[in-house]
Design an enzyme around this catalytic site. Structure first.
Site, short mmCIF file in Angstrom:
data_model
loop_
_atom_site.label_atom_id
_atom_site.label_comp_id
_atom_site.label_asym_id
_atom_site.label_seq_id
_atom_site.Cartn_x
_atom_site.Cartn_y
_atom_site.Cartn_z
N SER A 104 0.88 -1.18 0.00
CA SER A 104 0.00 0.00 0.00
C SER A 104 0.91 1.23 0.00
O SER A 104 1.34 1.69 1.05
CB SER A 104 -0.90 0.00 1.23
OG SER A 104 -1.62 -1.21 1.32
N LYS A 179 -6.68 2.01 -3.02
CA LYS A 179 -6.39 1.26 -1.79
C LYS A 179 -6.39 2.19 -0.57
O LYS A 179 -6.97 1.88 0.47
CB LYS A 179 -5.03 0.55 -1.92
CG LYS A 179 -4.48 -0.01 -0.64
CD LYS A 179 -5.33 -1.14 -0.08
CE LYS A 179 -4.87 -1.53 1.32
NZ LYS A 179 -5.77 -2.49 1.93
N LYS A 249 -0.66 4.99 8.26
CA LYS A 249 0.00 5.38 7.00
C LYS A 249 -1.02 5.48 5.86
O LYS A 249 -1.03 6.45 5.10
CB LYS A 249 1.07 4.34 6.65
CG LYS A 249 1.63 4.44 5.24
CD LYS A 249 2.14 3.11 4.71
CE LYS A 249 1.07 2.08 4.57
NZ LYS A 249 1.44 0.83 3.91
P1 NAD Z 1 4.74 -6.84 7.61
O1 NAD Z 1 5.44 -5.81 8.41
O2 NAD Z 1 4.16 -8.04 8.28
O3 NAD Z 1 5.73 -7.37 6.45
C1 NAD Z 1 6.66 -6.56 5.79
C2 NAD Z 1 7.87 -7.44 5.47
O4 NAD Z 1 8.80 -6.67 4.71
C3 NAD Z 1 8.61 -7.93 6.72
O5 NAD Z 1 8.81 -9.32 6.65
C4 NAD Z 1 9.95 -7.17 6.67
O6 NAD Z 1 11.03 -7.90 7.24
C5 NAD Z 1 10.11 -6.97 5.19
N1 NAD Z 1 10.98 -5.85 4.80
C6 NAD Z 1 11.00 -4.60 5.33
N2 NAD Z 1 11.91 -3.84 4.68
C7 NAD Z 1 12.46 -4.63 3.73
C8 NAD Z 1 13.44 -4.42 2.72
N3 NAD Z 1 14.05 -3.24 2.57
N4 NAD Z 1 13.78 -5.46 1.91
C9 NAD Z 1 13.19 -6.67 2.07
N5 NAD Z 1 12.25 -6.93 3.00
C10 NAD Z 1 11.89 -5.92 3.82
O7 NAD Z 1 3.62 -6.05 6.78
P2 NAD Z 1 2.30 -6.65 6.08
O8 NAD Z 1 1.19 -6.59 7.06
O9 NAD Z 1 2.65 -7.91 5.37
O10 NAD Z 1 2.04 -5.49 5.01
C11 NAD Z 1 2.80 -5.34 3.81
C12 NAD Z 1 2.10 -4.31 2.94
O11 NAD Z 1 0.76 -4.75 2.68
C13 NAD Z 1 1.97 -2.93 3.61
O12 NAD Z 1 2.14 -1.94 2.63
C14 NAD Z 1 0.55 -2.94 4.17
O13 NAD Z 1 0.05 -1.63 4.32
C15 NAD Z 1 -0.17 -3.76 3.11
N6 NAD Z 1 -1.37 -4.48 3.54
C16 NAD Z 1 -1.40 -5.18 4.74
C17 NAD Z 1 -2.57 -5.87 5.08
C18 NAD Z 1 -2.68 -6.65 6.39
O14 NAD Z 1 -3.81 -7.06 6.75
N7 NAD Z 1 -1.60 -6.94 7.10
C19 NAD Z 1 -3.68 -5.88 4.22
C20 NAD Z 1 -3.58 -5.21 3.00
C21 NAD Z 1 -2.42 -4.51 2.67
#
Ligand code: NAD
Length: 299
Positions: A104, A179, A249
């Site tokens: 997102s 989104k 965010k």
């Molecule tokens: P999360 O924090 O669980 O996962 C993010 C992952 O990215 C982590 O494993 C972290 O180690 C990794 N990461 C961070 N920086 C990095 C880098 N520079 N290189 C490689 N890996 C890196 O987050 P999430 O909940 O999986 O969300 C991910 C995205 O999806 C976000 O943008 C969030 O807003 C969006 N989103 C989340 C949900 C939800 O329900 N959790 C739903 C829809 C959208």
């Protein structure tokens, strides 16, 4: 859309294997795609790769050398940009490769990144998702696909179809805009439901009964149906799997978009301010459903 044999012949690099990325990568593996994965947390990348039988890239550049399509599922657009540009993915990718940002991210910054990648022969599309961890696991996400090249959109749609249902939203950045706006509506619905519970309880209403009635009434929304009982009233907040700072965010992104378009939108700015304050007060690690705890402290 189902995966086709042609789309399965591409190697897909998947960066970001957190709450959402891990089940999404799993769905791609289950659909038969050739995968290479990367996360700054090498432990989770290695565990996932062992489970689904795919390669791990030790750093983003190596992933770019192997893949022709790269999917990013990272916390925000700044991190995506840094992984793709500074991490060396863009430099390593072959001409004609595609980056799909499923995070997102911020729509205007996405357009900027698209221009930078285009100068290197790489096409960016945005494909953020809705449905949370539950729909990521069942591969039933709503996927909002934006991009400027119809041929590229046709090429990536079958890949995305392995993770959910694809909705084309328009030009590059349109998926990220939709989104953020979706999450504003979702965040406002959750905060309103939590406020109603707190006021109702103070008046003497039974919270469980309130949720039952809301869900049969016009106040019903996704949060009243899927979040209040399982995560809020049960106090199993963190099992919801969507961090408070990520929700803050997203609502902030929607408010910034309204500002960029000169649209004052008072409810949106109030929501952005509320979620920002809650995120700062509850700190890292809080789930978005803990907005209830933040509001409850105001009793
Ligand atoms: P999360 O924090 O669980 O996962 C993010 C992952 O990215 C982590 O494993 C972290 O180690 C990794 N990461 C961070 N920086 C990095 C880098 N520079 N290189 C490689 N890996 C890196 O987050 P999430 O909940 O999986 O969300 C991910 C995205 O999806 C976000 O943008 C969030 O807003 C969006 N989103 C989340 C949900 C939800 O329900 N959790 C739903 C829809 C959208």
């Amino acid at each position: 859309m189902m995966s086709t044999p042609e789309s399965r012949s591409e190697t897909i690099g998947f960066v970001g294997l957190g709450m959402m990325g891990a089940p999404m990568a799993r769905a791609l593996g289950a659909a038969g795609h050739d995968l290479v994965v990367h996360d700054v947390r090498t432990d989770i990348a290695e565990t996932l790769a062992t489970q689904i039988g795919c390669k791990v890239a030790p750093d983003p550049r190596v992933l770019g050398e192997i893949a022709s399509i790269v999917i990013t599922m990272l916390p925000n657009g700044k991190i995506v940009r840094s992984a793709v540009l500074d991490g060396g993915i863009a430099e390593a990718l072959p001409d004609g490769a595609v980056v799909i940002d499923m995070s997102s991210s911020e729509p205007l910054a996405t357009r900027e990144l698209g221009e930078m990648l285009a100068a290197r022969g790489v096409t960016l599309v945005d494909a953020p998702v809705s449905g949370g961890v539950r729909k990521a696991v069942s591969a039933e996400l709503a996927i909002m696909l934006g991009g400027d090249d119809d041929g590229v959109l046709d090429r990536v749609s079958p890949v995305l179809g392995a993770m959910g249902r694809v909705f084309r939203t328009g030009r590059l950045g349109s998926g990220h805009a939709l989104k953020a706006l979706n999450n504003y509506v979702s965040a406002a619905g959750l905060a309103a439901a939590c406020e109603a519970l707190i006021v109702g309880e103070a008046f003497g209403l039974d919270p469980e009964r309130m949720v039952d009635v809301l869900n049969q009434s016009t106040g019903r929304n996704n949060s009243t149906e899927n979040k209040l009982k399982p995560f809020v009233l049960s106090e199993k907040f963190r099992e919801a799997g969507f961090a408070m700072d990520l929700m803050a965010k997203d609502v902030g992104t929607a408010a910034d978009l309204a500002d960029a378009l000169d649209l004052p939108m008072p409810g949106l700015h109030d929501a952005s301010d509320l979620w920002k304050r809650a995120s700062e007060a509850l700190g890292q690690g809080a789930d978005h459903t803990e907005i209830y705890r933040f509001l409850d402290r105001m009793r």
